[in-house]
Design an enzyme around this catalytic site. Sequence first.
Site, PDB file in Angstrom:
ATOM      1  N   SER A 152       0.852  -1.187   0.000  1.00  0.00           N
ATOM      2  CA  SER A 152       0.000   0.000   0.000  1.00  0.00           C
ATOM      3  C   SER A 152       0.883   1.231   0.000  1.00  0.00           C
ATOM      4  O   SER A 152       1.989   1.223   0.573  1.00  0.00           O
ATOM      5  CB  SER A 152      -0.892   0.017   1.244  1.00  0.00           C
ATOM      6  OG  SER A 152      -1.565   1.255   1.377  1.00  0.00           O
ATOM      7  N   TYR A 166      -1.690  -0.435  10.065  1.00  0.00           N
ATOM      8  CA  TYR A 166      -1.821  -1.004   8.725  1.00  0.00           C
ATOM      9  C   TYR A 166      -0.630  -0.596   7.857  1.00  0.00           C
ATOM     10  O   TYR A 166      -0.052  -1.438   7.147  1.00  0.00           O
ATOM     11  CB  TYR A 166      -3.124  -0.530   8.093  1.00  0.00           C
ATOM     12  CG  TYR A 166      -3.314  -0.931   6.653  1.00  0.00           C
ATOM     13  CD1 TYR A 166      -3.697  -2.223   6.315  1.00  0.00           C
ATOM     14  CD2 TYR A 166      -3.122  -0.011   5.620  1.00  0.00           C
ATOM     15  CE1 TYR A 166      -3.873  -2.606   4.992  1.00  0.00           C
ATOM     16  CE2 TYR A 166      -3.297  -0.379   4.295  1.00  0.00           C
ATOM     17  CZ  TYR A 166      -3.671  -1.671   3.984  1.00  0.00           C
ATOM     18  OH  TYR A 166      -3.834  -2.036   2.669  1.00  0.00           O
TER      19      TYR A 166
END
Length: 253
Positions: A152, A166
């Site tokens: 990501s 995350y």
Amino acid sequence: MPDETVADETARRPIALITGGSRGIGAATARALAPDWDVVVTYRVAAGEAAAVVDGCRALGAAAWALPCDVADPDQVEPLFARVDELGTLGAVVNNAGVVPPPGRVADYDAARLDRLLAVNVRGAFLVAGAAVRRMATSAGGAGGVIVNLSSRAAVHGSPGEYVDYAASKAAVDALTTGLGGEVARDGIRVVGVRPGLIETDIHAPGRLERMGPALPMGRPGTAEEVAGAIAWLVSPAASYVTATSVDVGGGR
């Protein structure tokens, strides 16, 4: 492992295994690869959604299967790969399964949140990659292949005030891509990463896409299909000299 949802057939072409393939980027990737690969998608609970993805892949000419697996559980990962071995030759793995917790600040995280996040996003990615290498490595009699790790853009910018945990888990995935890519390059295996940015999937908190999309350099969120297109290129012969690196699909952010 839970009961499987499969067809009574075997692969005709190399198999691309896509973890977390029942929705979002995983489902889009399965459809993008179906014209050139036979496809296995995994799911944890969404059996019906995974079956629909399989039907779509078959309509595009692929042999396709949906298999259950919680990638955080080592007792499920190896049986998953053993079942793929029965179906045909594994040629690509898209290490896509992951979880995103609710937005929050680091001071408010508890151990349960962190344990589940890291178990799926980090331990799961390593377990899947290791099982793939044991089958693909030419030194072990394999035919080589490609592993694509889904990271990501949060791994780069840290996602402060929302998803620092995350982001950290995806930074670990980036390290896996770089380190494993160097480790297995002479075993006929390429390891590449994809770092999506703000993508139109259902992982986002309500209103997040609408709030952040217009501020991106391209003025909009991306689509799962745009990420899948990058993955399709990375597993193709056109990317044969690309390994131990990641491709950003983030609209300029």
